[in-house]
Design an enzyme around this catalytic site. Structure first.
Site, PDB file in Angstrom:
ATOM      1  N   ARG A  39      46.443  43.736  47.398  1.00  0.00           N
ATOM      2  CA  ARG A  39      46.575  44.231  46.107  1.00  0.00           C
ATOM      3  C   ARG A  39      46.774  45.842  46.569  1.00  0.00           C
ATOM      4  O   ARG A  39      46.037  46.456  46.828  1.00  0.00           O
ATOM      5  CB  ARG A  39      45.669  44.178  45.181  1.00  0.00           C
ATOM      6  N   SER A 108      47.254  35.582  36.148  1.00  0.00           N
ATOM      7  CA  SER A 108      46.199  36.276  35.553  1.00  0.00           C
ATOM      8  C   SER A 108      46.188  35.487  34.162  1.00  0.00           C
ATOM      9  O   SER A 108      47.211  35.654  33.383  1.00  0.00           O
ATOM     10  CB  SER A 108      45.993  37.641  35.534  1.00  0.00           C
ATOM     11  N   LYS A 137      39.357  47.574  37.050  1.00  0.00           N
ATOM     12  CA  LYS A 137      39.857  47.488  35.755  1.00  0.00           C
ATOM     13  C   LYS A 137      39.306  48.214  34.516  1.00  0.00           C
ATOM     14  O   LYS A 137      38.094  47.772  34.068  1.00  0.00           O
ATOM     15  CB  LYS A 137      40.122  45.842  35.224  1.00  0.00           C
TER      16      LYS A 137
END
Length: 202
Positions: A39, A108, A137
């Site tokens: 990521r 997700s 997050k």
């Protein structure tokens, strides 16, 4: 492809001071990491491509699948094993058309509706979260928690990994919810000894 979702590492170079990402990933795999997602939220396309290639040289060597977050072009360019897409990324149907049926696509999902839609659309697995509040997050309204994980797992038949704030203190409770595996970032990359951190979780 038979995929082991038990210990799913999501990379984040922000946790690595002077360690190369590929070296950190290698240590995590030696400790038992079964799946790696690269990521890169802030890298240019060229940089993401280079990083993905470096990590893939390690995952290929140890025969661990590599997933690219969000970027189907990068996944195709490095011939990754698949992609992981969020609710605001490329639609699953289009991602499947672009990648073909022999690649892994994860989606997700934050609730039962999203998880069932992903399953119906042909996702190979769902990433359920955020399970808890997490440093990676910042925009979470409310985590879904153990009960939320359980409710979703009771409704779906495809594999699932819990993500978001899963660590060495809560992963056993998380697994009791019925998820196939756990997805972690700081629980491995935020530790001094990546190999040992992975071993402890496995």
């Amino acid at each position: 492809m038979e995929v082991d979702y038990r210990l799913y590492l999501v990379t984040d170079r922000d946790y690595l001071d002077d360690v190369e990402l590929k070296d950190a990933v290698e240590q995590a795999i030696l400790g038992g990491t079964t799946l790696v997602q690269v990521r890169e939220k802030h890298a240019s396309t060229r940089e993401f491509y280079k990083i993905a290639l470096q990590v893939k040289s390690i995952t290929d060597y140890y025969n661990v699948p590599i997933i690219i977050n969000d970027r189907i072009d990068v996944a195709k360019a490095v011939d990754a094993d698949g992609v992981h897409i969020g609710q605001s990324d490329m639609p699953l149907k289009i991602a499947r058309k672009m990648l073909g049926h022999d690649k892994i696509i994860g989606v997700s999902a934050g609730n039962i509706k999203e998880a069932l839609e992903a399953q119906k659309g042909g996702a190979d697995y769902v990433g359920l979260g955020a399970a808890f509040y997490t440093g990676t997050k910042k925009d979470i309204d409310k985590p879904i928690g153990i009960d939320g994980l359980k409710k979703i797992c009771d409704e779906i038949t495809i594999p699932s990994v819990a993500i978001g704030g899963v660590n060495e203190t809560n992963y056993k409770d998380v697994l009791k919810s019925g998820v196939t595996g756990i997805s972690v970032v700081s629980a491995i990359l935020g530790k001094k000894d990546f190999k040992r951190a992975a071993q402890n979780l496995l």
